[in-house]
Each structure stands twice: as C-alpha cells, then as structure tokens.
Design an enzyme around this catalytic site. Structure first.
Site, PDB file in Angstrom:
ATOM      1  N   GLU A  75      43.766 -27.746  -8.095  1.00 43.60           N
ATOM      2  CA  GLU A  75      42.545 -26.915  -7.733  1.00 43.60           C
ATOM      3  C   GLU A  75      41.435 -27.239  -8.864  1.00 43.60           C
ATOM      4  O   GLU A  75      40.289 -27.180  -8.635  1.00 43.60           O
ATOM      5  CB  GLU A  75      42.933 -25.530  -8.026  1.00 43.60           C
ATOM      6  CG  GLU A  75      43.861 -24.942  -6.981  1.00 43.60           C
ATOM      7  CD  GLU A  75      43.169 -24.914  -5.462  1.00 43.60           C
ATOM      8  OE1 GLU A  75      41.911 -24.807  -5.442  1.00 43.60           O
ATOM      9  OE2 GLU A  75      43.827 -25.192  -4.517  1.00 43.60           O
ATOM     10  N   SER A 104      60.972  39.437   8.264  1.00 46.09           N
ATOM     11  CA  SER A 104      61.941  40.417   6.934  1.00 46.09           C
ATOM     12  C   SER A 104      62.153  39.390   5.965  1.00 46.09           C
ATOM     13  O   SER A 104      62.710  39.978   4.880  1.00 46.09           O
ATOM     14  CB  SER A 104      62.999  40.814   7.900  1.00 46.09           C
ATOM     15  OG  SER A 104      63.167  41.740   9.001  1.00 46.09           O
TER      16      SER A 104
END
Length: 605
Positions: free
Chosen positions: A81, A371
């Site tokens: 590269e 309840s």
C-alpha cells in the site's frame, strides 16, 4: 494539478513563515487531537460470561494495539500500500503525480495515489467519493495527522480502521471473525489471507469469493518472499497450509435482560453526569434528551464493559417456565427476579418469545396490580401507624363510602377477623377499611420511596386503589422492586441490573451509589413477613409453595380477570410474575390453573 502544486509548496517552504501561518490556520480549521474509532462494547453476566456484544455505528471492531500486531502484517501493508510510509510527510508526491497522469489520460479518476495516512484520514473524517475536492481535503487532514501523531500511531489507527468485509473493521476483528481466534494465534498463511481482504472487500470477500481471496493471498506471500520478509520454506509451508474459515457470530443472548440493561445504562449516565437534573429543570427537554442519547452512544463507541447481575441459570429457568405455563400465544407474561440482599436484578422476562428491543413487559407494561398492592399500600402502612399485629382484628364486612362499595371475591361479607385471615384470603373490604382509616395521602406516602412512575393525582382521590384500582397501574419490575423491602427489614434499596461500567482496561467509569430509605419499622416488617408467609402456607398463594426457610407472597387479580399476579420472596430472592393479554383481555379460563404461581414456583425451587 492543484494538489501537486499545493504540496510542492509545503515541501519547498516547510520552514518559511508562510507555511507556518498555514499550519496555524489548519490547526484552527482541522484540530485533530486524537484518532478515535468506534469499537465494540460488551455486556457480561454475574459469572463473567459474555452475553452481548455491542457494535457502535454498525461497525464491528475490537481495537488492537500496534505492539500486538504481527510484524508480517505490518510489512504486507507497507509493501502493498505505501512503501515510503515511514519516509513521507503524509502524502507521496511521486505516487500522486503518477495517479494524476493516469487519470488525465483516462479523463476520469481511476487512481488516487493514497498513502496509509491519507487512507486513515478518509476512513475517519471523509467520504469515499472520487472527486478532487475530497482529495484536497484528504491531503490537508493527512498533513494534520502527520504533524500530531507518530508514524506508529497512524499505522495503528489505519490497521484498526480499514474494512474487512461482512461488517468487520480492523485486523484484530478480522482474525476473530473469520477464524474465531486472536490475531496472535493465526498461522502465517491465515494472517496473509485476511490481510488480502481490504484491497477490495467485495472482490476478496472470504465467504462469497474465497478463491479470489486465496489468489491474492498467494500473491502477497510471494511479495513477502521477494522482499526477504519470509524464507523459501516459510513461503512453501504457507502456500500449502489449508485455510479453513470458522466464522464467529457476534454474541447476542438474553434479549429480555439486555434490553433493560441498555435502558438502565442511559439512566446511570444521566444521573452520573447531571442530565437527570437538567431534564427536571429544562423547558426544552427534547434537546437535553437528544444530548443524553448522543452521550450514551459516544460512551458505547469508546468501548466499555458493562458488568451485570444476571444469573443466567435463573434467567433460563424463568424463560422456560413462562414458555411451559403459557402455551397460548394470546396470553403473555412478564417477570422480574431480584436478589434483595445485593439489590441486584438477576433475571427479567419481557414476555413469551421476547425479541430484543421490542416492547418489554417487565418494565414497560403498566397493569392493574389487583390485591398484590395490598401489602404495600394497606397492610404495612396500617400496621406501621396503628401498631396492629398479624393477630389484630379488622372488619371484613360490607363497606360503602361516597358511593364506592367494594365486594369480596366471594361476594360474601365477613365480620371481625385477624389481619392474617384477611390477607391470606384477600378480603377486599378489610383492605379498603385499613386504607380509609389511615387516609389515602398517608397510605401513598408509603409508596413514594418505591418510585412508581405511573401513579397519578387522580389515584390519590380514589379509594379503589386499596385493591389495585389505579388509573394506569404498575410494571412487574416496579412491583417486584417494592416487595424487596420485605426482605430488607423495611428498608428500600434501588435495584439494578448494572453492577458497574468499566473501560476495556478495567477502570471503573460508572457505578450506582444509592442510599437506602426506611419505609416502615422493623417490627412492622416482621408482622408483614408473617402475613405473607400465611398466604403461601394456607391462603390464595399455596400453588407457589417451595422448599425454603422462608416463603411469602401475595396474589393479585384485577377486575374481569385481566391481570393475574404473584409477587413473593424467599430467603434470598424476590420475584414478581404477571400474566395477562397485551390488550387487556379476559384470562379467566386459566385463572384456576394459577400459571403466575406455577411460574414463580418453578423459578424459585
């Protein structure tokens, strides 16, 4: 030719005042203080097992240090590269000139002549469009990178930034994704194989185009040999070495629990960094909320470890129990399990067949508690204020006030009986009398420490709340959290999934720092534990009975059998189970089976 002209000036006059002035301008316009790449974050359970990987910005990346990258990998990218990487100042004039001639000849942008530094700049700061305008920006960013960082730092950033296909970024991530091993464990042939990918991630996709990747790997191996990086023997061995992919899927389990962890992380960051106070004071809350979301995303993108209290064994039992006892797709369930000694949420169910990030009933569904609210709103406050005991008497006969005339489930009226009998058989008129006697405001003052988020002002004026008749209701997690007070001698602690949040090196970034609140006296709590134990031993909660030193809890059923509840505790755990339909349909056909109690029993036994 503009880029060439510009940077020829850089080279020729690098020491001149003109260039120094340009450098100052660039520092102002392109300030680069750090190279930040989004990387994965992780969620671990109580035993240190990974349960979820979080990829920020859809980039699967596990950052790897320069020193941990094999030398042969570095050589590959230098040779293929940017051969002059360690010599140039961020751009390669010769390479750029060559690219310009090629592009001019073809009347298009065919080559870019990009250095490793330019490619890093493009990956982090710029787009990938092939225009001269972008190219000039790339050069300026590259100049700034070279000025502020060492070559090693730039190279490290590059090798962690580049794309390796299939949502994978960085050389270290590629190693684990394609071979399910750390990069240091890979054979030379495997290292070169994955190094071949970024040149063209589509063409060299190892999964779809394996042969293409293998061809490029062989070319790179020969390049290494020609440059005396590897020996003839190493070349031959690498060429013969069989490449066998072992794709590692990202870990993403325990969807019910992980979904809430994300919610709690936002809350933790909000409280730790002052956003909670800003939201309380700000008029434009949308702006603050957006800032908070951005902050959370930034924290996740930096790579963190979220340590949680999840007990995977209990989580599995919970999910299996809900699947087993709720066979109908129309009936849903949700649950929370909390270690009330450590104040940690150890398991959550967002619903049957829950999918990640979908509506999580454990903390997002607000239903009438029936309840199940009585121990918190009626009994404990009544005992705490009057000094009553489990054996004290209460009238369970007919009750009417301001045209509100509740009935007992049996539609029968009872005379004076003990609080124990009233609770274990869940007589409504007795509970309403208790709340009426102490007063609605006083009763609600006992709920305030629990932070029920959907209680309204109208609820404060409605005596029906004594038996669960709220305007909106409560979530399973809220109700379960409140019940943990019965396991903590009347003290309430905030309960959390997150133990702490650290960076990837183990440094603690966030952790909860809660202060307990006394809700009722210890003597009140002792009486309540006796009452709750009676419910399971010989009352409405007998199906929830398990073998434990202590078991206590309370059932709950809303009007028209729309909601079935059981919330209770053992020596260590408090758990709450809700069963019902999402749109509030009747579930009376399964009421006698008591699925909420059976789920609770299977989780706790």
């Amino acid at each position: 030719m503009v880029p060439i002209f510009l940077f020829s000036g850089f080279i020729a006059g690098k020491e001149s005042k003109a260039v120094k002035g340009l450098g100052t301008v660039l520092d102002e316009k392109i300030p680069i203080e750090s190279v930040e790449l989004p990387q994965n974050s992780f969620i671990f359970d109580h035993d240190g097992q990974l349960i979820s990987e979080i990829s920020s910005q859809q980039q699967n990346r596990m950052y790897i240090k320069y020193s941990d990258i094999p030398e042969v990998v570095k050589t590959i990218y230098i040779e293929s590269e940017d051969k002059r990487f360690f010599e140039h100042i961020g751009f390669d004039a010769a390479g750029m000139l060559r690219a310009v001639f090629i592009n001019a000849k073809s009347q298009s942008i065919e080559q870019g002549g990009s250095t490793i530094t330019q490619q890093l700049a493009r990956n982090i700061y710029l787009s990938f469009e092939q225009t001269y305008n972008r190219k000039l920006s790339e050069l300026l960013y590259s100049y700034q990178l070279e000025k502020n960082f060492t070559k090693e730092q730039i190279f490290e950033g590059y090798l962690n930034a580049i794309y390796f296909g299939n949502g994978t970024y960085g050389i270290g991530t590629a190693a684990t994704h394609y071979f399910n091993r750390q990069i240091q464990e890979l054979h030379l042939a495997e290292l070169v194989f994955i190094s071949a990918i970024p040149n063209n991630p589509t063409l060299y996709d190892p999964i779809k185009n394996f042969d293409n990747t293998k061809d490029r790997q062989e070319r790179l191996l020969n390049l290494l040999y020609q440059n005396d990086t590897i020996t003839k023997q190493e070349l031959e061995d690498a060429l013969k070495y069989p490449i066998t992919l072992s794709i590692k899927d990202r870990v993403d389990t325990q969807a019910d629990y992980v979904t809430y962890v994300h919610q709690e992380l936002k809350q933790l960051i909000s409280e730790s960094e002052g956003y909670t106070q800003k939201l309380a004071d700000a008029q434009n809350k949308e702006v603050i909320e957006k800032q908070l979301t951005e902050r959370v995303n930034k924290v996740l993108s930096q790579g963190i470890i979220i340590h949680t209290a999840l007990e995977s064994t209990i989580q599995k039992k919970l999910v299996n129990a809900i699947d087993q006892h709720l066979p109908s797709n129309q009936v849903q369930g949700a649950a929370a399990v909390i270690d009330h000694h450590s104040h940690k949420i150890v398991a959550l169910s967002g619903g049957k067949d829950y999918e990640k990030y979908s509506f999580n009933r454990a903390f997002q569904a607000f239903r009438q508690p029936g309840s199940a609210i009585k121990p918190l709103l009626d009994y404990a406050p009544y005992i705490d204020i009057t000094g009553a005991t489990a054996k004290s008497k209460i009238d369970a006969g007919a009750f009417c006030k301001n045209e509100y005339c509740p009935e007992n489930y049996s539609e029968k009226n009872y005379g004076m009986l003990s609080l124990e009998t009233a609770l274990k058989y869940s007589y409504n008129t007795a509970a309403v009398r208790m709340l009426d006697e102490i007063g609605l405001n006083k009763g609600f003052s006992y709920l305030q420490p629990f932070g029920f988020s959907s209680i309204t002002k109208d609820d404060y004026n409605n005596l029906a709340v004594a038996i669960g008749g709220f305007q909106y209701g409560v979530s399973p997690l809220e109700l379960t959290s409140a019940y943990t007070s019965f396991g903590n001698n009347g003290l309430y602690y905030e309960n959390h999934t997150i133990v702490k949040v650290t960076d990837l090196t183990g440094k603690t970034l966030y952790e909860w720092n809660d202060t307990p609140v006394r809700v009722w006296k210890e003597s009140t709590n002792e009486e309540m534990r006796e009452l709750l134990a009676a419910v399971v031993k010989s009352g409405t909660g007998q199906k929830a009975s398990v073998s434990s030193t202590y078991v206590g809890g309370k059932t709950g059923t809303s009007n028209d059998y729309k909601d079935l509840w059981f919330v209770g505790l053992t020596d260590t755990y408090t758990a709450g189970i809700w069963v019902g339909k999402d749109k509030g349909g009747n579930v009376s056909n399964i009421y006698n089976q008591g699925p909420q109690m059976l789920i609770w029993r299977d989780v706790m036994k």
